[in-house]
Design a protein around this motif. Structure first.
Motif, PDB file in Angstrom:
ATOM      1  N   TYR A   1       6.789  -3.463  -9.704  1.00 51.81           N
ATOM      2  CA  TYR A   1       7.695  -4.379  -8.944  1.00 51.81           C
ATOM      3  C   TYR A   1       7.720  -4.744  -7.917  1.00 51.81           C
ATOM      4  O   TYR A   1       7.408  -5.699  -6.777  1.00 51.81           O
ATOM      5  CB  TYR A   1       8.821  -4.271  -9.649  1.00 51.81           C
ATOM      6  N   MET A   2       7.111  -3.350  -7.244  1.00 51.13           N
ATOM      7  CA  MET A   2       7.493  -3.575  -6.046  1.00 51.13           C
ATOM      8  C   MET A   2       6.826  -4.343  -4.603  1.00 51.13           C
ATOM      9  O   MET A   2       6.733  -4.820  -3.974  1.00 51.13           O
ATOM     10  CB  MET A   2       8.148  -2.026  -4.558  1.00 51.13           C
ATOM     11  N   GLN A   3       5.547  -3.624  -5.467  1.00 49.15           N
ATOM     12  CA  GLN A   3       4.303  -4.520  -4.620  1.00 49.15           C
ATOM     13  C   GLN A   3       3.868  -6.315  -4.766  1.00 49.15           C
ATOM     14  O   GLN A   3       3.394  -6.190  -3.744  1.00 49.15           O
ATOM     15  CB  GLN A   3       2.717  -3.565  -5.639  1.00 49.15           C
ATOM     16  N   ILE A   4       4.267  -6.665  -6.494  1.00 49.41           N
ATOM     17  CA  ILE A   4       4.276  -7.749  -6.346  1.00 49.41           C
ATOM     18  C   ILE A   4       5.869  -8.696  -4.939  1.00 49.41           C
ATOM     19  O   ILE A   4       5.245  -9.922  -4.221  1.00 49.41           O
ATOM     20  CB  ILE A   4       4.488  -8.073  -7.423  1.00 49.41           C
ATOM     21  N   PHE A  24       0.757  -1.062   0.110  1.00 48.56           N
ATOM     22  CA  PHE A  24      -0.154   0.089   0.205  1.00 48.56           C
ATOM     23  C   PHE A  24       0.917   1.351  -0.216  1.00 48.56           C
ATOM     24  O   PHE A  24       0.236   2.314   0.068  1.00 48.56           O
ATOM     25  CB  PHE A  24      -0.790   0.047   1.152  1.00 48.56           C
ATOM     26  N   CYS A  25       1.929   1.375   0.607  1.00 41.26           N
ATOM     27  CA  CYS A  25       3.066   2.239   0.415  1.00 41.26           C
ATOM     28  C   CYS A  25       3.867   2.639  -0.594  1.00 41.26           C
ATOM     29  O   CYS A  25       4.839   3.320  -0.563  1.00 41.26           O
ATOM     30  CB  CYS A  25       3.565   2.752   2.122  1.00 41.26           C
ATOM     31  N   ALA A  26       4.150   1.737  -1.668  1.00 44.00           N
ATOM     32  CA  ALA A  26       5.139   1.509  -2.624  1.00 44.00           C
ATOM     33  C   ALA A  26       5.304   2.841  -3.653  1.00 44.00           C
ATOM     34  O   ALA A  26       6.537   3.706  -3.914  1.00 44.00           O
ATOM     35  CB  ALA A  26       4.666   0.507  -3.595  1.00 44.00           C
ATOM     36  N   ARG A  27       3.578   2.791  -3.766  1.00 44.19           N
ATOM     37  CA  ARG A  27       4.419   4.486  -4.709  1.00 44.19           C
ATOM     38  C   ARG A  27       5.269   5.859  -3.464  1.00 44.19           C
ATOM     39  O   ARG A  27       5.648   6.879  -4.207  1.00 44.19           O
ATOM     40  CB  ARG A  27       2.929   4.730  -5.704  1.00 44.19           C
ATOM     41  N   ILE A  28       3.765   5.766  -2.346  1.00 46.98           N
ATOM     42  CA  ILE A  28       4.164   6.332  -1.822  1.00 46.98           C
ATOM     43  C   ILE A  28       5.780   7.419  -1.460  1.00 46.98           C
ATOM     44  O   ILE A  28       6.860   7.509  -1.125  1.00 46.98           O
ATOM     45  CB  ILE A  28       3.977   6.826  -0.276  1.00 46.98           C
ATOM     46  N   PHE A  29       6.760   5.730  -0.910  1.00 49.30           N
ATOM     47  CA  PHE A  29       7.636   5.524  -0.623  1.00 49.30           C
ATOM     48  C   PHE A  29       8.907   5.954  -2.181  1.00 49.30           C
ATOM     49  O   PHE A  29      10.346   6.939  -1.869  1.00 49.30           O
ATOM     50  CB  PHE A  29       8.294   4.180  -0.128  1.00 49.30           C
TER      51      PHE A  29
END
Length: 490
Positions: free
Chosen positions: A139-142, A117-122
């Motif tokens: 990529y980070m979410q998966i 849930f925080c991948a794009r924010i980071f």
């Protein structure tokens, strides 16, 4: 009385040190390097298929930062099990194994939720280039959805290595890695799934390796046995895990924080710089993972021999590990310089990206053997019960120094070369501090162990705590951090 070790387990408290060190380290080095090569294949297939490799590289430092603290607990599992092997305390070793499995699953689920849930924010905070942001987020979410699997494997592998079993984790990685490469080509190159294919292949291959590792520790009859009745928290052993794991994990987290700062600076040079940096970092990982195998081997030897109260073997292990790490680091660094240009040209058709990767390698790869020496001393200090001290040294000598460098030197000389010189300079500084600390530390530990000769081996923990010997306990590293990622560092 020393309990009988399992079929694949090794007693590192007896026999010739150099020979045992090499036998123990070679499978571990091969495991690390193969893991790197499989990660390297991820990036290569992505490049061959025509996608920006920077979408994966932009996430590395951030992933390490988020999971670094918790992977430190797998470090503590390694160290405690190794120490209990040396002390002949099989029941306590099994308690640590059971707790480790429980912790891996619980922490993995938490990280999966946070990372997804925080991948794009980071990534936005890191100034990830806008043209890479969408793919990097995916990529980070998966990747984080597979975090319970990834952490569980790290714990299993750490426990197996603690009892001297470095061969089977290598075999499991080969099996999973071959599957990973095949799935990469199928999903990314043929089905054109891009970073989705790379991420799914990575998580799926980890599922294969963790299944094999879990079966091994369940069937084990030795110190690494998983008893389902011990899948719970044991207060005494849990507190010891925290004393070891939190400083080790915090160190890994802080290292990654400094690398996040550096990655953010790389991002500011544009997507060509990000892609070139991603390619070069894969080569640096060859050196890091090779020398990391030596430092982790040294830690296992130190931990077992601390439990067995054999201080002379600890001293000989440290110096022989430094020698082997130097040779391995220089040889692998030379190989990197020979192979970088031709292989990088396959990964990208942009000459500017190849040149960027080469310039980074000239500075970082040629001096990377110093990083190996630094990690040998860091893991030695943890093995001697000085995990907090090791953390403080790395925090000041590397992490804070790097952040200071980026905000001072790089403001006056805003070039990629000026940015990358922070690595060798910080390694030299940190290694020097560790060497200064080592001699009085080994002298004090020797005095404590000599004074405890009259006491039963099982009392070593209580005595050490009374003297501050296990204030951070007998620590390990990391894949890591057994974070297997090649950018763990640097």
């Amino acid at each position: 009385m020393q309990s009988k070790v399992g079929k694949y387990e090794k007693n590192l408290t007896v026999g010739p040190i150099f020979t045992q060190l090499i036998i123990y380290a070679l499978p571990l080095m091969a495991t690390n390097i193969l893991q790197l090569l499989f990660n390297f294949t991820d990036v290569m297939v992505l490049g061959i298929a025509g996608y920006d490799v920077g979408s994966v590289g932009a996430t590395n430092a951030l992933i390490n930062l988020i999971i670094g603290l918790f992977v430190g607990l797998s470090v503590s599992a390694n160290v405690l099990v190794a120490r209990f092997v040396g002390a002949g305390e099989k029941d306590r070793a099994e308690k640590v194994v059971g707790m480790s499995m429980l912790i891996a699953v619980v922490v993995g689920v938490v990280l999966a939720v946070v990372g997804f849930f925080c991948a794009r924010i980071f990534l936005s905070w890191m100034a990830c280039p806008s043209n890479l942001l969408d793919d990097a987020t995916t990529y980070m979410q998966i990747y984080f959805l597979g975090m319970p699997i990834i952490l569980l494997y790290n714990f299993c592998a750490s426990i197996m290595r603690a009892v001297g079993d470095t061969l089977r984790p290598l075999i499991y990685l080969v099996i999973a890695g071959i599957f990973n490469v095949g799935l990469n080509f199928m999903l990314t190159y043929w089905l054109r799934l891009g970073v989705v294919g790379v991420a799914v292949a990575t998580v799926t291959s980890q599922l294969i390796s963790v299944t094999l590792a879990l079966v091994s520790i369940i069937r084990s009859k030795g110190y690494a046995h998983l008893d389902f009745k011990k899948l719970r928290i044991f207060k005494a052993e849990f507190l010891e895990m925290l004393k070891i794991g939190l400083p080790a994990g915090l160190q890994g987290c802080l290292f990654s924080l400094s690398n996040v700062v550096i990655q953010s600076s790389v991002n500011s040079f544009g997507d060509v710089a990000v892609n070139g940096n991603t390619i070069a970092s894969q080569f640096d990982g060859l050196i890091y993972n090779a020398t990391d195998g030596i430092s982790l081997s040294c830690m296992a030897f130190v931990s077992q021999n601390l439990g067995a109260k054999k201080i002379d073997r600890i001293k000989r292990t440290v110096w022989q590990s430094l020698l082997v790490s130097t040779v391995v680091g220089i040889v692998t660094g030379s190989i990197v310089l020979l192979l970088l240009r031709p292989i990088a040209s396959i990964m990208t058709d942009n000459p500017a990206e190849v040149e960027y990767a080469w310039n980074r390698a000239v500075i970082v790869s040629t001096t990377h053997f110093i990083c190996g020496l630094m990690y040998v001393m860091s893991n030695t200090m943890r093995g001697l019960g000085k995990s907090t001290s090791a953390m403080v040294v790395c925090l000041s000598g590397s992490c804070l120094f790097r952040i200071l460098w980026v905000n001072t030197v790089c403001r006056f000389v805003n070039t990629p070369s000026a940015l990358y010189w922070v690595y060798p300079v910080s390694w030299v500084l940190t290694l020097a501090i560790f060497l200064i600390m080592y001699f009085p530390t080994i002298k004090r530990v020797s005095a404590k162990l000599n004074a405890s000769v009259a006491f039963p081996t099982a009392d070593i923990t209580a005595m050490a705590e009374a003297d501050g010997l296990t204030s951070a306990a007998d620590g390990e590293v990391a894949k890591s951090c057994d974070i297997s990622d090649a950018n763990a560092d640097a």
